[in-house]
Motif scaffolding. Structure first.
Motif, mmCIF file in Angstrom:
data_model
loop_
_atom_site.group_PDB
_atom_site.id
_atom_site.type_symbol
_atom_site.label_atom_id
_atom_site.label_comp_id
_atom_site.label_asym_id
_atom_site.label_seq_id
_atom_site.Cartn_x
_atom_site.Cartn_y
_atom_site.Cartn_z
ATOM 1 N N LEU A 261 49.677 -0.380 92.391
ATOM 2 C CA LEU A 261 50.179 0.088 93.683
ATOM 3 C C LEU A 261 50.466 -1.133 94.561
ATOM 4 O O LEU A 261 49.572 -1.948 94.804
ATOM 5 C CB LEU A 261 49.131 0.987 94.342
ATOM 6 C CG LEU A 261 49.539 1.673 95.639
ATOM 7 C CD1 LEU A 261 50.754 2.578 95.445
ATOM 8 C CD2 LEU A 261 48.367 2.505 96.180
ATOM 9 N N VAL A 262 51.696 -1.226 95.048
ATOM 10 C CA VAL A 262 52.091 -2.387 95.841
ATOM 11 C C VAL A 262 52.027 -2.068 97.337
ATOM 12 O O VAL A 262 51.491 -2.825 98.125
ATOM 13 C CB VAL A 262 53.502 -2.849 95.447
ATOM 14 C CG1 VAL A 262 53.924 -4.054 96.260
ATOM 15 C CG2 VAL A 262 53.579 -3.144 93.951
ATOM 16 N N GLU A 263 52.622 -0.932 97.716
ATOM 17 C CA GLU A 263 52.582 -0.516 99.116
ATOM 18 C C GLU A 263 52.382 0.995 99.147
ATOM 19 O O GLU A 263 52.625 1.705 98.171
ATOM 20 C CB GLU A 263 53.886 -0.906 99.843
ATOM 21 C CG GLU A 263 54.215 -2.391 99.738
ATOM 22 C CD GLU A 263 54.950 -2.962 100.950
ATOM 23 O OE1 GLU A 263 55.071 -2.255 101.981
ATOM 24 O OE2 GLU A 263 55.396 -4.117 100.855
ATOM 25 N N ARG A 264 51.950 1.456 100.310
ATOM 26 C CA ARG A 264 51.751 2.895 100.479
ATOM 27 C C ARG A 264 51.886 3.251 101.947
ATOM 28 O O ARG A 264 51.627 2.429 102.833
ATOM 29 C CB ARG A 264 50.371 3.323 99.987
ATOM 30 C CG ARG A 264 49.258 2.659 100.762
ATOM 31 C CD ARG A 264 47.900 3.210 100.373
ATOM 32 N NE ARG A 264 46.863 2.473 101.110
ATOM 33 C CZ ARG A 264 45.612 2.864 101.221
ATOM 34 N NH1 ARG A 264 45.204 3.979 100.620
ATOM 35 N NH2 ARG A 264 44.740 2.152 101.914
ATOM 36 N N VAL A 265 52.298 4.503 102.193
ATOM 37 C CA VAL A 265 52.281 5.073 103.547
ATOM 38 C C VAL A 265 51.202 6.144 103.559
ATOM 39 O O VAL A 265 51.173 7.018 102.676
ATOM 40 C CB VAL A 265 53.644 5.693 103.916
ATOM 41 C CG1 VAL A 265 53.574 6.402 105.266
ATOM 42 C CG2 VAL A 265 54.742 4.631 103.902
ATOM 43 N N LEU A 266 50.334 6.058 104.534
ATOM 44 C CA LEU A 266 49.253 7.044 104.637
ATOM 45 C C LEU A 266 49.778 8.386 105.137
ATOM 46 O O LEU A 266 50.797 8.447 105.825
ATOM 47 C CB LEU A 266 48.171 6.534 105.593
ATOM 48 C CG LEU A 266 47.471 5.248 105.171
ATOM 49 C CD1 LEU A 266 46.510 4.772 106.274
ATOM 50 C CD2 LEU A 266 46.718 5.442 103.856
ATOM 51 N N THR A 267 49.075 9.435 104.814
ATOM 52 C CA THR A 267 49.360 10.741 105.419
ATOM 53 C C THR A 267 48.995 10.672 106.908
ATOM 54 O O THR A 267 48.246 9.793 107.327
ATOM 55 C CB THR A 267 48.527 11.839 104.729
ATOM 56 O OG1 THR A 267 47.160 11.407 104.698
ATOM 57 C CG2 THR A 267 49.021 12.088 103.313
ATOM 58 N N PRO A 268 49.515 11.616 107.698
ATOM 59 C CA PRO A 268 49.215 11.569 109.137
ATOM 60 C C PRO A 268 47.719 11.498 109.438
ATOM 61 O O PRO A 268 47.296 10.801 110.364
ATOM 62 C CB PRO A 268 49.845 12.855 109.669
ATOM 63 C CG PRO A 268 50.981 13.122 108.733
ATOM 64 C CD PRO A 268 50.500 12.679 107.381
ATOM 65 N N ASP A 269 46.912 12.156 108.630
ATOM 66 C CA ASP A 269 45.460 12.098 108.891
ATOM 67 C C ASP A 269 44.800 10.873 108.260
ATOM 68 O O ASP A 269 43.598 10.666 108.396
ATOM 69 C CB ASP A 269 44.775 13.384 108.395
ATOM 70 C CG ASP A 269 44.873 13.560 106.887
ATOM 71 O OD1 ASP A 269 45.389 12.645 106.193
ATOM 72 O OD2 ASP A 269 44.443 14.619 106.388
#
Lengths: 311, 311, 311, 311
Positions: A177-185
């Motif tokens: 995993l290089v990058e990620r966007v979190l869920t709103p919570d």
């Protein structure tokens, strides 16, 4: 061997509503090289600097989208091993016989939890990049036909269960995993960028209710000047642009999103950094996708189409 | 894991004739970040976008050159495995204890048939690239300090027995041959470019009578505009340029060769293509190095210094 | 009118040893557009983005060099006025009838003290740049044929008496001195760069014993990436490069000098600053031409051919 | 003299709501050089490569906008002549005494039919661009402070009666019309781009009911890479971007529109072609501004803010 297992994205089969219109787009505007047509009427294309027979296969259909996305693996032993690993992990696999795609060996196909068909294969005919093997020039006339990206770089897919997808790609297929966007919570990932190499992404996913959707197929350019040239060529050919030219904060890539005549989004981009598996992953907050500049670093906005338009 | 074994060039220890003059060059002109000095007086630097503690270590000595060139491997198990493989292959190895280099774990050192000291290690403190881990900007002010390459990319070493070196790197360390220059009689290789990744070179060698010589240490830039900027900065600082700006036919990289104050050649370059282990190797005839454009594609000449000046 | 008098370089007639070989070079490699041939066998070409009929005229002859270099003036009244001013200054002028060059009006020709034939003219047929006049695209396919400069930008001529040449250009023709290289004793100018606009040079001269010589004809590109592309195309076509790619300290232009098949030097360059008549002139010492970076800013050397090879 | 009359845009006085916030923007983010403050509290700035004392003057006020836009003319005789010409044309003029602006000579001020205050002046102290006059380097550290444009290039003003403005600029001040957008009925011009040089615009106007409005002040960059860098720097500093990075079809310039902290729009751009007074004007239909790509060539859309947001 330092580069083992899954090497790179190999081919994608894309559905277009009108085949010749699709060919004109991918061959004459995007500037891929047509390398063959098969008995089913599918059209095969490759980027000029790719060495194997084909990376984009167009199939005429009633609705746009992606049939399957495939990775080339190191060799046949790797293909067998990964198939066994997938089955051991509980994933059903199917062997597609050699030759079902032109000049392509046996493929191992499986469905991932996001509803996409993924393939692995070890053999595809090497047709070269049009340069001499002895004392080659750095490029040829073909490098300037249309937008002329150097390679199919990655795709972004939309579907459910991307936590399970991430687990499959990292635990079985050797991605990280290089990058990620979190869920709103902040409790999970809304989007993930995965690499099997030191590319900033070989495949990416966004969590989405409807399974099996294509966000975009992405093609690599070599400079920001080429991104401008791509923008000009798109406009000259009335290709509708979604976003760009701009820079993604995520991956740092410099990009244009646009649509093919059937409504499939494609990207032409350059740059981004080169991560390694030992790098700390980069995290974007859900707001970071928009106001943090994740999608559009200069404008720091979440273009509405990014989350809503897929095929 | 798709990226296994040897990941990438990690650090190089370079001998300089005057330490502070060397620091001024590497830190203020080349634009590396100084990250530490040890009890021996060695100075540690890294490129701004590298994540680990250091990639260039300067040691003051009576003559210029390279002490050792090191690769980071995936993990400690890989380090042990590669050490065992080297020994099984007949290569003597030495363990350098953790901490001998600042913030660096145990290193496995061995001499290769060209007379160079090569090291492998699995651990070096991650200090980051100065960007936030959450919602990072694509670059910072530090990216514009001096020439400011993004990473130590590769080195080119001169020494004897490069056929044996090639065998060792490909059979034991998992590298593959990307490009080569034939000897004048075409019977062997005069120069080899080796990759453990999809970089066009992680290390390269030229056959040369004297063992253990450094041709150049190479640093990656991100655009041809940055190569021009590097040329300007070199000139502003009276850095003597050997060749360039120009394009290598070999690798297609766009380059400047220049000398540090001690006479060690370094390269700042951008571009080149991205090969994979399944690609057909590119071959240059011996004449191709010069008149074929291998060294200097625009000018198609063999600059005399290329084969004669090393440290 | 703020832009009055002499507007810009208009055309140059160049002697080539073999006409078709010359055409192949200027049309197919340099990428000019062939716009006509006349009864004498002369071939007319223009850069793609020029609006008038022709800027380069090739004439086959026994020796290479330049027949004449011409400037377009604002209108016929200006032509008459400048002719009268030249005569009043003591310069003999000759009227060449309209049509002697294809699609070109009357020309006023005169010899300057360096032994060059200079022409002024007010009329040349506007043939456009291949773009629509209503809602044009920014460029067309023709912009990528060969090196494809946007315009004939300036020339550098070698001959005696450049102090007198400077006086004529500045006192009669409305040019101003932008940069100069001093003679070794600092008492006079060894080289001068003159502008009739806010270009950094519309014409330049180097003091030289033999009259009427051509150093180079120069063509403008739009980016440093295009300079690299020009270098690649030269190499692909075995065009011998003299110097570059590099940056001139003088004018800051980024450049390649190369030779056409007849040995006439030409330049493809981009950049440089934009001066105005009220700017303080920039001065280079004679040594500054070489070690000061005037000719080759990165390498700070005086390439021997710069002062010795002319046609 | 070939360059006569009005030479170029010289200075603009801009109203900002908070002076120090404005200074931080123009000096630290845009990267201009602060050159002085006067007794009224006005702050003077210049672009690094400009030679005269100042080009942007900031004045704190209750509402944003532009106080006046000034052109430098060739000399004092020209100033007197243009003043007389203006008066003969029926334009009232006012002499502002030397020194009212720091280091600036007498100015001739007049109102044009669009309600803007325009000034002419012949003298402003030459302070240089920070480079040596003898053997200069091509740039300095100051070239990389913030966005660091090379010059104030032009402005776009909104107001009524642009047909009369065009007549004044072309018949009295020596400008020529380079491009125009037709009104929807095609009977007149909705927008005009005027040049007094071979720049594609020295000033431009859009027909607009409210007089004296500023659309944007524009600053020149030297490459498309610098436009990306500008975009990054804007985002790093939370400068809100209006449009871009993109290419204008009109002028072919490659651009970003953004807002200063007071809401004044500014542009950073590069490129565009170089016209001459004998060139055929380029015409855009009213629809051409949007769907013809006049404003945004890649996206072919009329961003709503373009016609509605001015200060």
């Amino acid at each position: 061997m330092a580069m083992t297992g899954v090497l790179r994205p190999g081919h994608a089969q894309i559905r277009v509503l009108d085949l010749e219109e699709g060919v004109r787009h991918y061959r004459d505007v995007l500037g891929l090289v047509e390398t063959g047509r098969d008995a089913q009427g599918r059209v095969y294309l490759k980027c000029w600097d790719e060495r194997d027979h084909s990376s984009v296969i167009l199939r005429q259909a009633d609705r746009a989208g992606i049939d399957f996305f495939a990775f080339k693996v190191l060799d046949k032993a790797t293909l067998d091993k990964l198939e066994a690993d997938l089955q051991a992990y509980g994933v059903s696999t199917e062997r597609i016989p050699a030759g079902e795609l032109l000049e392509t060996g046996e493929r191992v196909r499986f469905e991932i939890p996001s509803g996409h068909q993924i393939e692995l294969y070890a053999e595809k005919k090497a047709v070269g990049n049009g340069l001499q093997v002895l004392n080659p020039a750095p490029w040829t006339k073909a490098s300037e036909n249309g937008i002329a990206p150097v390679r199919l770089d990655h795709c972004l897919l939309y579907g459910p269960n991307i936590a399970a997808v991430q687990k499959l790609f990292t635990e079985v297929l050797g991605f990280y995993l290089v990058e990620r966007v979190l869920t709103p919570d902040g409790a999970g990932n809304a989007a993930i960028w995965l690499s099997c190499s030191h590319k900033v992404h070989d495949i990416a996913f966004v969590e989405h209710a409807e399974p099996g959707k294509l966000h975009h197929l992405s093609f690599l350019l070599e400079s920001w000047d080429e991104v401008l040239r791509a923008a000009d060529i798109m406009s000259m050919n009335n290709v509708p642009i979604d976003i760009g030219p701009t820079r993604h904060g995520i991956t740092r890539g410099c990009t244009i999103y646009a649509w093919d005549p059937s409504g499939n989004r494609f990207e032409t981009f350059m740059g981004g950094y080169q991560p390694y598996p030992d790098y700390e992953m980069t995290t974007w907050s859900f707001d970071g996708l928009g106001s943090g500049g994740g999608l559009d670093y200069p404008q720091r906005k979440l273009h509405e189409t990014f989350l809503s338009v897929v095929t």
